[in-house]
Design an enzyme around this catalytic site. Sequence first.
Site, PDB file in Angstrom:
ATOM      1  CE  LYS A  15      -0.601   0.206   4.935  1.00 29.79           C
ATOM      2  NZ  LYS A  15      -1.233  -0.243   5.955  1.00 29.79           N
ATOM      3  NE  ARG A  71      -5.897   0.295  11.694  1.00 27.49           N
ATOM      4  CZ  ARG A  71      -5.104  -0.129  10.625  1.00 27.49           C
ATOM      5  NH1 ARG A  71      -4.139   1.290  10.376  1.00 27.49           N
ATOM      6  NH2 ARG A  71      -4.661  -1.176  10.388  1.00 27.49           N
TER       7      ARG A  71
HETATM    8  C1  LIG Z   1      -0.345  -1.133   6.710  1.00 28.66           C
HETATM    9  C2  LIG Z   1      -0.671  -2.162   7.182  1.00 28.66           C
HETATM   10  C3  LIG Z   1       0.601  -3.328   7.498  1.00 28.66           C
HETATM   11  C4  LIG Z   1       2.019  -2.860   7.067  1.00 28.66           C
HETATM   12  O1  LIG Z   1       2.491  -1.762   8.220  1.00 28.66           O
HETATM   13  P1  LIG Z   1       4.088  -1.590   7.937  1.00 28.66           P
HETATM   14  O2  LIG Z   1       4.331  -0.811   9.100  1.00 28.66           O
HETATM   15  O3  LIG Z   1       4.237  -0.739   6.467  1.00 28.66           O
HETATM   16  O4  LIG Z   1       4.700  -2.876   7.938  1.00 28.66           O
HETATM   17  C5  LIG Z   1       0.162  -4.389   8.059  1.00 28.66           C
HETATM   18  N1  LIG Z   1      -1.076  -4.741   8.589  1.00 28.66           N
HETATM   19  C6  LIG Z   1      -2.133  -4.017   8.392  1.00 28.66           C
HETATM   20  C7  LIG Z   1      -3.521  -4.304   8.829  1.00 28.66           C
HETATM   21  C8  LIG Z   1      -1.775  -2.885   7.861  1.00 28.66           C
HETATM   22  O5  LIG Z   1      -2.809  -1.686   7.583  1.00 28.66           O
END
Ligand SMILES: *Cc1c(COP(=O)(O)O)cnc(C)c1O
Length: 366
Positions: free
Chosen positions: A50, A145
């Site tokens: 993402k 969250r």
């Molecule tokens: C964005 C996200 C991740 C990845 O997080 P990083 O800090 O970039 O490794 C993992 N799990 C969920 C649910 C996320 O939204």
Amino acid sequence: MNAANQPFIETHFNHSLPKMEINLSKITHNARKIMEIYGAKGIQVMAVTKGVCGSLEIANLLIDIGIRQLGDSKIENIKQMKDAGVQAEFVLLRTPALSQIEAVTEYADISMQTELVVIDHLSQCAMKNETVKKIILMIELGDLREGIMPDQLAHYLPHIIQLPGIELVGIGANFACFGGVKPDTEKMNTLSALAASIRKQYALPLPIVSGGNSANYNWFSSSEEVGEINHLRIGESILLGRETLSREAIPGLYTDAFTFYSEVIESKVKPSVPYGQIAQNVLGVYPSFDEMGDIRRCILGVGFQDVLVSGLTPLLDLNIMGFSSDHTVLNAKKVDLQVGDAVAFSVNYGALLSIMTSSAVAKEYI
Ligand SMILES: *Cc1c(COP(=O)(O)O)cnc(C)c1O
């Protein structure tokens, strides 16, 4: 113009600026290292795309080095990768909206879920399409969250397990995103214990126990035993080479795979403090500035519409004084910056995300 002898200024007259320069070999190195680090204790890495808006170049390199799962929070990014033929198991990270379930059925191999009404609808869509959709249930462990409260699982699981078209393949938890809560040994033990008890009570294989994200590095590196945790979802550590509790660089990883360049459109000596009666600026705040006498002020042709300016760090000794939607003002200090020069910046995760999303910023893969 003496840009030639200043390494982080380039003169560009025919290049398209602003641009993000993306070093694919550094990302490849980081992803290999991350797989090696976590693999040493049996943890499988899902790479999270993402932060780069589902970039096909990056998705393909991750698959080429042996990553099997790609996770993204946007179904649009997953569709883009899938339509382009990227060979991965695609995981939708953000628990889907009810209105997205048809797209989820079509494009996401696995989705993270927390709401029965959404899972019921996914079941119906899966049945209609004669398919089975895998889901991971997110459990709330304090970051507040997404997630089901652990004491509610007994109410959710019997219902989910009997749904046609749904295969519960794992549980997961998320940390350090909203509440800033650390994924420490206690939290990981709680998740492990939940996994073990669900497997036993419901006679489920539950192959995936997904302990978190790039914030799990400190827990991981200080723990001999990882318990039942066998899966992590890693974005920032692969892309920017850092853990995310205090943004320390991970030894042996590159933190500079991405460099942002923007062009100077005005360079003039002017006062350091605005003059006249002061009211709100474009951000709705009353700005204040230190009196430094006359300074060289350079304007860059980017602003907060294109990039989270607060997430940029100049690679030269310059200060960002402020910004508006389409302009960023620098104090050039002792740097001889002239119109047409390109100024280089390192990026944090927020700046990365905004730049990769912006159609106004060119992407150059090297
Ligand atoms: C964005 C996200 C991740 C990845 O997080 P990083 O800090 O970039 O490794 C993992 N799990 C969920 C649910 C996320 O939204």
